[in-house]
Motif scaffolding. Sequence first.
Motif, PDB file in Angstrom:
ATOM      1  N   ASP A  20      -2.370 -14.739  -4.713  1.00 17.00           N
ATOM      2  CA  ASP A  20      -2.627 -13.725  -5.741  1.00 17.00           C
ATOM      3  C   ASP A  20      -3.975 -13.039  -5.537  1.00 17.00           C
ATOM      4  O   ASP A  20      -4.093 -11.817  -5.741  1.00 17.00           O
ATOM      5  CB  ASP A  20      -2.581 -14.371  -7.135  1.00 17.00           C
ATOM      6  N   ARG A  58      -4.150  -4.649  -2.661  1.00 18.47           N
ATOM      7  CA  ARG A  58      -3.851  -3.487  -3.501  1.00 18.47           C
ATOM      8  C   ARG A  58      -5.063  -2.558  -3.607  1.00 18.47           C
ATOM      9  O   ARG A  58      -4.927  -1.332  -3.620  1.00 18.47           O
ATOM     10  CB  ARG A  58      -3.417  -3.951  -4.895  1.00 18.47           C
ATOM     11  N   ARG A  71       4.496 -15.011   1.773  1.00 22.79           N
ATOM     12  CA  ARG A  71       3.855 -14.292   0.680  1.00 22.79           C
ATOM     13  C   ARG A  71       2.347 -14.347   0.901  1.00 22.79           C
ATOM     14  O   ARG A  71       1.881 -15.018   1.817  1.00 22.79           O
ATOM     15  CB  ARG A  71       4.203 -14.913  -0.678  1.00 22.79           C
ATOM     16  N   GLY A  98       1.251  -5.347   0.104  1.00 20.06           N
ATOM     17  CA  GLY A  98       0.992  -4.673  -1.153  1.00 20.06           C
ATOM     18  C   GLY A  98       2.088  -3.720  -1.576  1.00 20.06           C
ATOM     19  O   GLY A  98       2.103  -3.260  -2.721  1.00 20.06           O
ATOM     20  N   PRO A 113       6.060  -6.406  -4.904  1.00 24.66           N
ATOM     21  CA  PRO A 113       5.447  -6.862  -6.164  1.00 24.66           C
ATOM     22  C   PRO A 113       4.613  -8.129  -5.949  1.00 24.66           C
ATOM     23  O   PRO A 113       4.805  -8.854  -4.974  1.00 24.66           O
ATOM     24  CB  PRO A 113       6.665  -7.165  -7.054  1.00 24.66           C
ATOM     25  N   GLU A 114       3.709  -8.393  -6.868  1.00 25.14           N
ATOM     26  CA  GLU A 114       2.854  -9.581  -6.786  1.00 25.14           C
ATOM     27  C   GLU A 114       3.697 -10.848  -6.852  1.00 25.14           C
ATOM     28  O   GLU A 114       4.629 -10.962  -7.647  1.00 25.14           O
ATOM     29  CB  GLU A 114       1.851  -9.583  -7.948  1.00 25.14           C
ATOM     30  N   GLY A 115       3.402 -11.804  -5.974  1.00 22.69           N
ATOM     31  CA  GLY A 115       4.123 -13.071  -5.937  1.00 22.69           C
ATOM     32  C   GLY A 115       5.474 -13.007  -5.246  1.00 22.69           C
ATOM     33  O   GLY A 115       6.196 -14.000  -5.190  1.00 22.69           O
ATOM     34  N   TYR A 116       5.837 -11.869  -4.686  1.00 25.20           N
ATOM     35  CA  TYR A 116       7.154 -11.657  -4.064  1.00 25.20           C
ATOM     36  C   TYR A 116       7.250 -12.434  -2.750  1.00 25.20           C
ATOM     37  O   TYR A 116       6.379 -12.338  -1.897  1.00 25.20           O
ATOM     38  CB  TYR A 116       7.331 -10.165  -3.795  1.00 25.20           C
ATOM     39  N   TYR A 133      -3.630 -10.694  -2.716  1.00 25.43           N
ATOM     40  CA  TYR A 133      -2.812  -9.552  -3.132  1.00 25.43           C
ATOM     41  C   TYR A 133      -3.660  -8.498  -3.838  1.00 25.43           C
ATOM     42  O   TYR A 133      -3.517  -7.298  -3.605  1.00 25.43           O
ATOM     43  CB  TYR A 133      -1.681 -10.028  -4.048  1.00 25.43           C
ATOM     44  N   LYS A 134      -4.561  -8.950  -4.712  1.00 21.65           N
ATOM     45  CA  LYS A 134      -5.417  -8.008  -5.429  1.00 21.65           C
ATOM     46  C   LYS A 134      -6.333  -7.249  -4.469  1.00 21.65           C
ATOM     47  O   LYS A 134      -6.580  -6.045  -4.633  1.00 21.65           O
ATOM     48  CB  LYS A 134      -6.234  -8.759  -6.485  1.00 21.65           C
TER      49      LYS A 134
END
Length: 413
Positions: free
Chosen positions: A162, A169, A159, A96, A99-102, A165-166
């Motif tokens: 998504d 975060r 990675r 986290g 960045p998202e998708g990194y 990732y949410k």
Amino acid sequence: MLTTRNKAVAEFMPFSIVHVHMLEPLSSEKGWELFCRKAFGIDSCCPPNMTELSERIVGKCGGLPLAIAAIHCNRVLSEGYYDLPHPLKSCLLYFGVFPEGYEIRFGRLIRLWVAEGFVQCNNHLQSEHVTEEYMKELIDRSLVQVSERKPFGRARSCRVHDLMYKIIRKKMKECDFCHFFNEKDFSHFSKTQRISIHKCTNGVLESIKNSKIRSICLFNVDKLPKTFTTIFVANFKLLKILDFENAPLDCLPDGVGKLVHLHYLSLKNTKLKELPKSIGMLLNLETLNLKWTFVSELPVEIKNLKKLRYLIAKRCDNKGPYGSRAKIQEGFGALTELRKLRHVHGNTEVLEELKKLRQMRKFGIRVANRDVKDLFAIVQNMENLEGLSVQALTSGEEPFDIQSLASPLLCLQ
């Protein structure tokens, strides 16, 4: 068949060869059926005590299949996080910070884990092996995805999905793991010890002036005020991590030597031309990444960094006095903890220093062809060596003496 959630994509296609089928929301019955199948498995049977709650959830989804499926995915992924041992929770949350998708390079990530102190080592396993086991477990649990692999199968970059990732975060915010600065959020904070800065640095210094920051990472920043790094090294003496990879940075203030707690310093792909001599005061530094900078010569003070494990020094062009390699000075043989030394230029004196570095796992050097035989004799004593890169400077058609590598290195990949 082409599927898209973006109507503009569908409208861009030539209608003479494409029939666009606009999906309608599911009926209440079909939405309930999908929810039960996703939430309760093969039997698709909702327990009586959960019927009322489930019906409310399906109603809020408005018949959107993706929303209904995502509710189930979020539950499964959240359970995957809570089921992790404590050290692995911190390792997963670190995604986290990016960045998202990194897509994160595996080596970069595990060195950051080590610098943060997430890795619990024992007498039998080195931190590198422990971090690789951590990553393997996160991948095996389907929490982390491998984006690219090396030729021999090890992950090169990774990675998280998504949806994952949410969730990360959200958890990161709940436990003050890291504060995420972007163009829309410059709120003040006090507890977190890590900050991640995206695109814009305006207002950051004002927001963190009374905090005790330990870690700073920059991403996609186009402009960096000249006073930015000066203020950081002057005001935040407890810093352990400075990750300026890809940042518009052309100099490092001399005060960086006062950051005695610094473990990780990445200046990769910046415009830096030289290191201040005070770099030799960073006695706890473990990682120094100068790849794709303009640094052509490492200061002699580097020899004081007795805990240094990773030193990467490839120039971003071939215009330096040693081509794309950086010159290292006499005395660096004192860095006996080095595990990775890449993209350096060596001579006879340097080879003498190399005899003291027996913990190396990855090693890359450029030498004169006349020194290759002596180099390979030294390499034979690097029992843990996994990767070797040698560039030999030859005159005319002088052959490269590969035969002088007498016996194969057992760990070489």
